[in-house]
Design an enzyme around this catalytic site. Structure first.
Site, PDB file in Angstrom:
ATOM      1  N   GLU A 109       0.826  -1.209   0.000  1.00  0.00           N
ATOM      2  CA  GLU A 109       0.000   0.000   0.000  1.00  0.00           C
ATOM      3  C   GLU A 109       0.862   1.262   0.000  1.00  0.00           C
ATOM      4  OE1 GLU A 109      -2.316  -0.923   3.433  1.00  0.00           O
ATOM      5  OE2 GLU A 109      -3.232  -2.647   2.423  1.00  0.00           O
ATOM      6  N   GLU A 129      -4.445  -9.172   3.726  1.00  0.00           N
ATOM      7  CA  GLU A 129      -5.237  -8.765   4.887  1.00  0.00           C
ATOM      8  C   GLU A 129      -6.424  -9.686   5.170  1.00  0.00           C
ATOM      9  OE1 GLU A 129      -3.129  -4.924   3.745  1.00  0.00           O
ATOM     10  OE2 GLU A 129      -3.964  -6.660   2.716  1.00  0.00           O
TER      11      GLU A 129
END
Length: 242
Positions: A109, A129
């Site tokens: 990210e 995640e």
């Protein structure tokens, strides 16, 4: 937790926790903020490169650091993370991610928040995640879709699959892939080309490109990401996955 260098008109931040594959902890986000402040204030610096020390760009959030963390402390951590990501996305100077090796979770990210991504041919990229009962942050819910479209974005985020540098280039997740030994050299070449242009023009172009994105503001999206992540890490699934 970082190494910060300057080479004429180009600054370089190197994530420096190689023993844990540059896993992101709160101190690293604070150190990144400090380096960004310096880069912003230095009129000689026109472009920033972010890369990792050792065999990874970043393996993502340091799960050992988060184990046992209260929701209040988790919120503080996420807000620090989002502050740095917002800063990167809106930063008026161009930022290049030189992705060496693994770029996973919040490390991936971090690269998404940069303007240009160059990957080594041994890079592995992904968002795990959902595998560990967490949720994505760093504006990734928009940034991934902007790059590869909603269908592919959903596939990658829902499955938690990791992809190779070659596949990332094929779908548009990274700009280009180069041999590992040429990664920094290539990033520097791009940075120097950019630095030779008008810094003011690039500042306004970058601002305009950010303004052109979507109806929901990035700030609103990133506030949602905090709530989504906190909701996920509060589940029993999260306890079992650590």
């Amino acid at each position: 937790s970082i190494i910060y260098d300057k080479f004429q008109s180009v600054a370089c931040i190197k994530l420096n926790r190689p023993k844990v594959m540059n896993a992101m902890n709160k101190q690293m986000w604070i150190d990144l903020q400090t380096a960004l402040n310096d880069t912003f204030k230095d009129p000689e610096i026109k472009v920033l490169i972010i890369t990792g020390e050792g065999r990874a760009f970043s393996s993502g959030a340091d799960l050992k650091d988060s184990k046992g963390r209260s929701l209040e402390k988790y919120r503080e951590y996420l807000e620090e993370l989002q502050a740095v990501s917002r800063r990167l996305i809106k930063f008026e100077k161009p930022i290049i991610a030189a992705i060496n090796g693994y770029a996973l979770g919040s490390g991936y990210e971090l690269a998404l928040a940069c303007d240009i991504r160059v990957a080594s041919d041994n890079a592995i990229i992904g968002s795990p995640e959902a595998r560990v009962a967490s949720s994505v942050t760093g504006g990734a819910m928009r940034l991934v879709q902007d790059l590869i479209g909603p269908g592919r974005a959903k596939e990658l985020l829902f499955t938690g699959d990791f992809i190779s540098a070659k596949e990332a280039e094929h779908i548009g997740l990274v700009n280009r892939v180069v041999p590992a030994g040429q990664l920094i050299e290539t990033a520097m070449e791009i940075a120097e080309k950019i630095a030779a242009n008008s810094a003011f023009s690039i500042k306004l172009i970058k601002k305009g490109l950010n303004m052109a994105r979507g109806e929901v503001s990035m700030d609103a999206l990133m506030e949602y990401e905090i709530e989504a992540c906190l909701a996920c890490v509060s589940t029993k699934e999260r306890e079992k996955s650590l």
